[in-house]
Enzyme design. Structure first.
Site, short mmCIF file in Angstrom:
data_model
loop_
_atom_site.label_atom_id
_atom_site.label_comp_id
_atom_site.label_asym_id
_atom_site.label_seq_id
_atom_site.Cartn_x
_atom_site.Cartn_y
_atom_site.Cartn_z
N LYS A 1 -5.99 22.17 -33.65
CA LYS A 1 -7.38 21.93 -34.02
C LYS A 1 -8.15 21.25 -32.88
O LYS A 1 -9.26 21.65 -32.55
CB LYS A 1 -7.47 21.05 -35.28
CG LYS A 1 -6.71 21.62 -36.47
CD LYS A 1 -6.83 20.73 -37.71
CE LYS A 1 -6.17 19.36 -37.57
NZ LYS A 1 -4.70 19.38 -37.67
N ARG B 1 -8.55 15.58 -45.59
CA ARG B 1 -7.11 15.80 -45.71
C ARG B 1 -6.64 15.70 -47.16
O ARG B 1 -5.45 15.90 -47.42
CB ARG B 1 -6.36 14.76 -44.89
CG ARG B 1 -5.99 15.18 -43.48
CD ARG B 1 -5.38 13.97 -42.79
NE ARG B 1 -4.42 14.27 -41.78
CZ ARG B 1 -4.70 14.39 -40.48
NH1 ARG B 1 -5.92 14.30 -40.06
NH2 ARG B 1 -3.73 14.61 -39.63
N ARG C 1 4.69 17.53 -26.79
CA ARG C 1 3.27 17.28 -26.47
C ARG C 1 3.09 16.02 -25.63
O ARG C 1 3.66 14.98 -25.92
CB ARG C 1 2.47 17.13 -27.77
CG ARG C 1 1.03 16.70 -27.53
CD ARG C 1 0.13 17.00 -28.70
NE ARG C 1 0.25 16.05 -29.80
CZ ARG C 1 -0.52 16.10 -30.89
NH1 ARG C 1 -1.42 17.06 -31.04
NH2 ARG C 1 -0.36 15.22 -31.84
N ARG D 1 2.20 10.48 -27.74
CA ARG D 1 1.66 9.73 -28.87
C ARG D 1 2.78 9.07 -29.66
O ARG D 1 3.85 9.65 -29.80
CB ARG D 1 0.87 10.68 -29.77
CG ARG D 1 -0.62 10.65 -29.50
CD ARG D 1 -1.35 11.73 -30.22
NE ARG D 1 -1.12 11.73 -31.67
CZ ARG D 1 -1.77 12.52 -32.52
NH1 ARG D 1 -2.69 13.35 -32.06
NH2 ARG D 1 -1.50 12.49 -33.81
N ARG E 1 4.78 13.89 -41.31
CA ARG E 1 3.39 14.36 -41.28
C ARG E 1 3.28 15.76 -41.87
O ARG E 1 2.32 16.09 -42.57
CB ARG E 1 2.86 14.32 -39.85
CG ARG E 1 2.50 12.90 -39.39
CD ARG E 1 2.61 12.74 -37.89
NE ARG E 1 1.64 13.52 -37.13
CZ ARG E 1 1.80 13.86 -35.85
NH1 ARG E 1 2.89 13.49 -35.20
NH2 ARG E 1 0.88 14.56 -35.24
P1 ADP Z 1 -2.41 15.20 -36.34
O1 ADP Z 1 -3.38 16.21 -36.87
O2 ADP Z 1 -1.79 15.61 -35.03
O3 ADP Z 1 -1.42 14.67 -37.34
P2 ADP Z 1 -4.58 13.26 -36.11
O4 ADP Z 1 -4.87 12.77 -34.76
O5 ADP Z 1 -5.57 14.12 -36.79
O6 ADP Z 1 -3.17 13.92 -35.95
O7 ADP Z 1 -4.27 12.04 -37.11
C1 ADP Z 1 -3.28 11.08 -36.81
C2 ADP Z 1 -3.06 10.17 -38.02
O8 ADP Z 1 -4.30 9.52 -38.38
C3 ADP Z 1 -2.63 10.87 -39.31
O9 ADP Z 1 -1.24 11.10 -39.35
C4 ADP Z 1 -3.11 9.87 -40.36
O10 ADP Z 1 -2.25 8.76 -40.46
C5 ADP Z 1 -4.42 9.37 -39.79
N1 ADP Z 1 -5.56 10.18 -40.27
C6 ADP Z 1 -6.37 10.96 -39.52
N2 ADP Z 1 -7.31 11.58 -40.29
C7 ADP Z 1 -7.09 11.17 -41.56
C8 ADP Z 1 -7.68 11.46 -42.83
N3 ADP Z 1 -8.73 12.30 -42.94
N4 ADP Z 1 -7.17 10.87 -43.94
C9 ADP Z 1 -6.14 10.02 -43.86
N5 ADP Z 1 -5.52 9.72 -42.70
C10 ADP Z 1 -5.97 10.28 -41.56
#
Ligand code: ADP
Ligand code: ZN
Length: 205
Positions: free
Chosen positions: A13, A88, A122, A150, A161
């Site tokens: 994304k 999410r 990554r 990360r 995740r």
């Molecule tokens: P990825 O899509 O690679 O898992 P992101 O960078 O989008 O990583 O998000 C990393 C972390 O941030 C998630 O695993 C979660 O803990 C938190 N997070 C991000 N966006 C949300 C959301 N909309 N609701 C709840 N937690 C979130």
């Protein structure tokens, strides 16, 4: 244009958002990036979010919705954006409906095993944020900057995740299909191949 980018962690994304941003002049709103920036700045929000992020869990809805609500209020009616990593959960999606009208939801489809492979290799550039493969580069190929992994890109957290994605986020596919907003994309392959599919789907919609 106002879009949601939907898909599992590591579906690409963020990478596609950078490409789309150039083509359609859309702001890129990544909730993960906002949390990571807060953590870097040592804000209370960042410290609170870290507990959940490190465990591969979602940050609680109220915290995320408040943060996104504040961010979206900065946009004027004609201004476009892409939401990356939000919503999410169904509660977040319902909240979003009270904040703005969407033009589309792009769903990036990648099999789980390909995701584990992508995320365990990554690396991200400290300097420019470019995402690359740790086995192929030891410096950023774009700017020469230092690369880092990360904290949540270890196999155990990645599996968690993915589990959270299937349990809590995947139901948004039906949520948006019902609303006639869903655009499904095969997100396997190289970023430019995926981008071609995105453009074709989005611009012929
Ligand atoms: P990825 O899509 O690679 O898992 P992101 O960078 O989008 O990583 O998000 C990393 C972390 O941030 C998630 O695993 C979660 O803990 C938190 N997070 C991000 N966006 C949300 C959301 N909309 N609701 C709840 N937690 C979130
Ligand atoms: Zn770089």
């Amino acid at each position: 244009m106002r879009l949601v980018l939907l898909g599992a962690p590591g579906a690409g994304k963020g990478t596609q958002a950078v490409l789309l941003k150039e083509r359609h002049n859309l702001a890129h709103i990544s909730t993960g990036d906002i949390f990571r920036q807060n953590l870097k700045d040592n804000t209370p929000l960042g410290l609170e979010a870290k507990k959940f992020m490190d465990a591969g869990q979602l940050v609680p809805d109220e915290i995320v919705m408040k943060m996104v609500g504040a961010k979206l209020s900065e946009f004027k009616p004609g201004e476009g954006f892409m939401l990356d990593g939000f919503p999410r959960t169904v509660a977040q999606a319902e909240f979003l409906e009270t904040q703005t009208k969407l033009d589309g939801v792009i769903m990036f489809k990648v099999p789980d095993e390909a995701i584990v492979k992508r995320l365990t290799s990554r690396a991200v550039c400290k300097n420019c944020g470019n995402v690359t493969n740790i086995h192929e580069h030891d410096k950023c190929p774009a700017c020469g900057g230092e690369l880092y992994r990360r904290d949540d890109d270890n196999e155990q957290t990645i599996r968690e995740r993915l589990k959270v994605y299937h349990e809590q986020t995947e139901s948004l596919v039906d949520f948006y299909r019902t609303r006639n907003l869903l655009l499904e994309i095969d997100a396997t392959g190289m970023p430019d191949e995926v981008f071609t599919r995105v453009i074709e789907t989005l611009e012929n919609d």
